[in-house]
Design a protein around this motif. Structure first.
Motif, PDB file in Angstrom:
ATOM      1  N   GLY A 261       0.864  -1.219  -0.354  1.00 27.06           N
ATOM      2  CA  GLY A 261       0.102  -0.287   0.294  1.00 27.06           C
ATOM      3  C   GLY A 261       0.840   1.571  -0.228  1.00 27.06           C
ATOM      4  O   GLY A 261       2.060   1.550  -0.748  1.00 27.06           O
ATOM      5  N   ASP A 262       0.621   2.119   0.728  1.00 31.34           N
ATOM      6  CA  ASP A 262       1.437   3.477   0.915  1.00 31.34           C
ATOM      7  C   ASP A 262       2.358   3.356   2.066  1.00 31.34           C
ATOM      8  O   ASP A 262       2.953   4.889   2.895  1.00 31.34           O
ATOM      9  CB  ASP A 262       0.133   4.358   1.270  1.00 31.34           C
ATOM     10  N   LYS A 263       2.736   2.015   2.925  1.00 31.75           N
ATOM     11  CA  LYS A 263       4.090   2.439   2.949  1.00 31.75           C
ATOM     12  C   LYS A 263       4.974   1.181   3.044  1.00 31.75           C
ATOM     13  O   LYS A 263       4.329   0.901   1.988  1.00 31.75           O
ATOM     14  CB  LYS A 263       2.953   1.116   4.953  1.00 31.75           C
ATOM     15  N   ILE A 264       5.932   1.251   3.380  1.00 33.78           N
ATOM     16  CA  ILE A 264       7.289   0.613   3.343  1.00 33.78           C
ATOM     17  C   ILE A 264       7.854  -0.516   4.228  1.00 33.78           C
ATOM     18  O   ILE A 264       7.774   0.474   5.521  1.00 33.78           O
ATOM     19  CB  ILE A 264       8.299   1.374   2.487  1.00 33.78           C
ATOM     20  N   ALA A 265       8.161  -1.093   3.996  1.00 35.23           N
ATOM     21  CA  ALA A 265       8.341  -2.825   5.645  1.00 35.23           C
ATOM     22  C   ALA A 265      10.021  -2.649   5.174  1.00 35.23           C
ATOM     23  O   ALA A 265      10.443  -2.937   3.999  1.00 35.23           O
ATOM     24  CB  ALA A 265       7.621  -3.394   5.137  1.00 35.23           C
ATOM     25  N   VAL A 266      10.659  -2.510   6.252  1.00 32.98           N
ATOM     26  CA  VAL A 266      12.099  -3.229   6.144  1.00 32.98           C
ATOM     27  C   VAL A 266      12.704  -3.975   6.654  1.00 32.98           C
ATOM     28  O   VAL A 266      12.381  -4.213   8.462  1.00 32.98           O
ATOM     29  CB  VAL A 266      12.945  -1.669   6.536  1.00 32.98           C
ATOM     30  N   LEU A 267      12.916  -5.095   6.511  1.00 33.51           N
ATOM     31  CA  LEU A 267      13.116  -6.362   7.202  1.00 33.51           C
ATOM     32  C   LEU A 267      14.904  -6.642   7.429  1.00 33.51           C
ATOM     33  O   LEU A 267      15.586  -6.369   6.457  1.00 33.51           O
ATOM     34  CB  LEU A 267      12.671  -7.587   6.418  1.00 33.51           C
ATOM     35  N   ALA A 268      14.393  -7.156   8.695  1.00 35.02           N
ATOM     36  CA  ALA A 268      16.212  -7.106   9.508  1.00 35.02           C
ATOM     37  C   ALA A 268      16.682  -8.040   9.985  1.00 35.02           C
ATOM     38  O   ALA A 268      15.037  -8.326  11.077  1.00 35.02           O
ATOM     39  CB  ALA A 268      16.414  -5.992   9.636  1.00 35.02           C
TER      40      ALA A 268
END
Lengths: 719, 153
Positions: A261-268
């Motif tokens: 959607g209008d969000k961005i996820a950063v996985l770490a």
């Protein structure tokens, strides 16, 4: 509602027993069904199975009792107080009881919603009945073993006795009891026989809390789990145009960057890397709708108050005529900002979406509804969703909304791996579901020394007062009475915040009554007592506050606070309010230091019926009052171009210990059924504080936060 | 990435993390010592308070680069087998509501009482002012610190 009221549900509809393979007795019952106002027992009881029960009592062969409670614990103490009610009627020593958070399974348990200070109120009858039924089964089993009539036996403190002087422990008969019929019409104790209810019981999680054991959502870890930081639009009304994740992907530990959607996820691989990765994302945002400003909201809300398009919420008599005939009219406008919840534990949730099932773990007040929304969102059957609740680091309404859980599920679904979404404080404050900004305009007419008319208008962002709030005091006390409301639809998300609406409404009305008393040249407490004389309890079903109970509560606080008889240099302010079925009256004592107010003490009188757990109850009152004072004094939250102007505690001010008054709490002593305490202590606090400040300095406060209106308040604190 | 040797709760620990990683996240994510809480990340709320060489510090704002050889105590290591007098006082007065901030409160209180074993009310209020409690259990925290001082004297 008298304590000894006959219980109406059939026991069979909510209790079932079974023998445990390992020895012992298991009793299942519906904790939350019995706590929900509208929940009905299952229709076809022949099909009942243990999966239909969401709470269990286990009595082991050594007589020790475990109560599995599914109720969300957000700090309101129900994990302690609700099992106390069962233990009282079961009649076991409290130190033989342990309480565990029941494993949650939304596939089987479909009614797990709690909130609104209602758990104790609605659980009272069912919890007592459950404990008493279990006790009777144990007595029946012992009687059968002895070959005597059950009526000649009694049980107390986990021991059953007969008239021959024989004794058996509960544990000695649990296996036999498991095979007996469930008894009907069991007797409940009278309040004078209570041994657990009314005595202090320390929070059942105390040892885990003070030694730092994993309890909260943020403490949950699973194998191969990625830590996720999410970037969301910085302003309400914006969406993503383009973004560059080159730098984010280069951060050590970052494994993946994904837009949803209008969000961005950063996985770490750890939280710090995820947060660092998020900070290095370069996002171009574009405007999708209006970017709103607090100044515009103020103008819109005033337009509503000045206009004629308000919805009537209650109308008695003829307000127009009362004002036309008045000797005097008083009118005031009161203003409040948005407020973020700021739970100390930031929003977070774990999700692992696999082909087999959807595993979710975290702090949530509405697991069932959230599970349904997640099933819809990722197109899965509700049977696939398995949701576990953790203890919650505060709620205040914020964790009614499952947005953070939906994010976790969506990210796990997209990336095919277990993830835990963790909000930073900035995320938590900027992506909030805020207490809406509200304005009230209140007018009253006076004729021949009496209040003849009352007209209240509410203008709020997005939504307005609901349910029975328009029928709270002074409804019923003033012949000509009108409450109207209107709202302005904003793209800023708003929702429930501890004591919704009344958290500010009580301040406005209770300040207004102080001014009215001044105008009428009468004591502020006397004015309330006089108005309450006009109310006949039970006459209007919409009016659920009791004039008698409110009068008793007010008289108690007047006595305990030495109202009108204080030492020189102490100034007092009074407020009383009924909300969430509980009556509360408060007196704030302040002193002046260098001409500026210091809050010293708050005396509180509460009528919540029978006090189940006094230490827990006082904790709720103390917290609620200080919370009310803190937000009235300091809580300030505004928007510019859709963007929150505060995102962390360096500029957003919460009350701290040095600003905290001493709270003295007194309960009205009666035998009435208990009501909730999570919220009712808060609403009167702001009004009592404003009235005390006015008594001391003459300054009228109509706008929160007060600190902005009190000159040099900061300087005063440093003296 | 660099290796750091620390003493945590009396035990030697080696971790390999980025230099700028705050101690908080090493404790929570690398060492699974989750009693230390995340609240604000900017040393404003005190939920992450631990002891560095016996002094209360905000673990969210201390990078590992400055901690080689440091001696850290967390809530998990505050007492061995029985409760610390501060924890006993917290239990006796039933202080917590939600409980999330309490580990940080206890760590601040234990460090403070070491410096000032016999504080007055004003000194307690000043010492504890940096620790937020959103449930506002402040009255009981204040009383518990005073009770703990009495227990330890």
């Amino acid at each position: 509602m008298e304590n000894q009221n006959k219980f109406t549900l059939s026991r069979r509809n909510f209790i079932r027993t079974s023998a445990l393979a390992s020895g012992g007795l298991l009793i299942g019952f519906n904790f939350l069904t019995s706590c929900g106002e509208t929940a009905a027992p299952p229709v076809d009881i022949s099909k009942l199975d243990f999966k239909d029960f969401n709470a269990f009592i286990k009595i082991a062969e050594n007589g020790y009792v475990t109560i599995f409670s599914p109720n969300p614990e957000i700090g309101q103490g129900v994990k302690t107080s609700m099992p106390m009610i069962i233990a009282e009627e079961l009649d076991v020593p409290w130190d033989h009881v342990s309480v565990e958070q029941g494993a949650l399974d939304t596939t089987n348990f479909s009614r797990q919603v709690a909130g609104g200070s209602q758990s104790i109120r609605f659980g009272w009858d069912a919890l007592r009945q459950t404990g008493a039924t279990a006790k009777q089964m144990l007595i029946n089993a012992a009687a059968a073993k002895w070959g005597v009539e059950a009526s000649t036996c009694s049980a107390s403190n986990g021991i059953i006795k007969n008239s021959n002087g024989d004794e058996l422990g509960y544990g000695d008969v649990v296996n036999e009891a498991a095979h007996l019929e469930i008894p009907e019409d069991v007797a409940l104790k009278t309040t004078k026989d209570y041994k657990i209810i009314g005595k202090d019981a320390i929070n059942v999680d105390i040892d885990a809390i003070i030694t730092g054991k994993p309890l909260f959502g943020l403490d949950y870890v699973a194998e191969n789990m990625s830590y996720v930081s999410v970037i969301r639009p910085p302003a309400f009304g914006q969406k993503i145009n383009t973004f560059d994740d080159t730098a984010a992907k280069a951060v050590n530990g970052v494994s993946e960057v994904v837009q949803f959607g209008d969000k961005i996820a950063v996985l770490a691989s750890n939280t710090w890397a995820a947060m660092k990765g998020k900070k290095t994302l370069k996002v171009q945002w574009t405007n999708d709708s209006n970017l709103e400003n607090t100044a515009d909201h103020d103008a819109e809300l005033f337009k509503i108050l000045d206009g004629k398009n308000l919805e009537i919420r209650r109308e008695d008599g003829n307000v127009k005529q009362a004002f036309a005939e008045a000797d005097k009219v008083l009118e005031r406008t009161y203003e409040s900002p948005f407020l973020p919840h700021n739970c100390m534990e930031p929003m977070n949730f774990y999700a692992n979406v696999t082909a087999d099932k959807v595993h979710l773990v975290g702090p949530i007040q509405t697991p069932a509804g959230t599970a349904r929304r997640i099933a819809d969102l990722i197109n899965r059957s509700e049977e696939d969703i398995h949701l576990e609740m953790t203890r919650m680091g505060g709620g205040f309404g914020r964790r009614l909304y499952g947005d953070f859980a939906l994010e976790a599920a969506e990210i796990s679904n997209l990336t095919k791996q277990p993830v835990k979404v963790i909000f930073s404080r900035e995320d938590d404050m900027a992506a909030g579901i805020y207490r809406p900004a509200i304005k009230y305009r209140i007018a009253a007419s006076i004729k021949d020394g009496n209040v003849t008319g009352y007209h209240l208008k509410e203008a709020a962002i997005n939504s307005n007062m609901y349910g029975l709030i328009p029928h709270f005091f002074p409804a019923g006390a003033i012949k000509n009475y009108k409450v109207e409301s209107g709202n302005y639809q904003s793209n800023i998300t708003t929702g429930a915040w501890r004591a919704p609406y009344t958290n500010f409404l009580a301040f406005a009305e209770q300040s207004f009554f102080d001014e009215l008393a001044e105008l009428l040249e009468t004591d502020p407490i006397q004015l309330r007592l006089d108005l309450l004389k006009n109310v006949k309890d039970g006459e209007d079903p919409n009016i659920q506050y009791s004039a008698k109970r409110m009068t008793d509560t007010i008289n108690l606080v007047a006595k305990k606070s030495n109202w009108g008889n204080t030492k020189d240099g102490i100034y007092q302010g009074f407020a009383a309010y009924y909300s969430h079925n509980t009556h509360v009256a408060e007196v704030v004592d302040i002193t002046l230091k260098n001409g500026l107010p210091l809050v010293e003490k708050v005396t509180v009188a509460v009528d919540c019926g029978i006090v189940v757990n006094p230490t827990g109850a006082k904790n709720q009152v103390e917290g609620g009052v200080i919370d009310g004072i803190g937000h009235a004094m300091y809580g300030d939250f505004s928007f510019e171009n859709g963007q929150p102007q505060h995102v962390n505690f360096n500029t957003y001010r919460l009350i701290r210990m040095k600003e905290t008054p001493i709270i003295e709490t007194y309960f009205v002593d009666n035998n009435l059924s208990p009501t909730g305490l999570g919220e009712p202590g808060l609403p009167p606090a702001g009004g009592a504080l404003a009235n005390a400040i006015k008594a001391a300095t003459g300054q009228l406060l109509t706008k929160q936060p007060f600190v902005k209106s009190i000159q040099k308040y900061e300087a005063n604190l440093k003296v | 990435m660099a290796s750091y040797n620390l003493k945590i709760n009396g035990k030697a620990v080696a971790v390999t993390v980025d230099d700028d990683t705050p101690l908080l996240w090493v404790l929570r994510d690398e060492l699974n010592l989750v009693g230390t809480k995340f609240g604000c990340g900017i040393a404003q709320c005190g939920a992450c308070t631990v002891h560095l060489d016996g002094t209360a510090v905000r673990s969210c704002s201390i990078p590992m680069a400055s901690l080689e050889g440091a001696n850290i105590t967390t809530i998990e290591g505050l007492s061995d087998d029985k409760l610390h007098p501060v924890q006993e006082a917290w239990k006796e007065l039933d202080v917590p509501q939600c409980g999330y901030c309490q580990a940080g409160q206890i760590m601040t209180a234990t460090s403070f009482l070491k410096q000032n074993p016999n504080p007055n009310s004003e000194q307690i209020r000043t010492a504890m002012n940096g620790n937020l409690c959103r449930c506002a259990s402040y009255n009981r925290i204040e009383k518990a610190v005073a009770l703990a001082a009495k227990k330890m004297s």
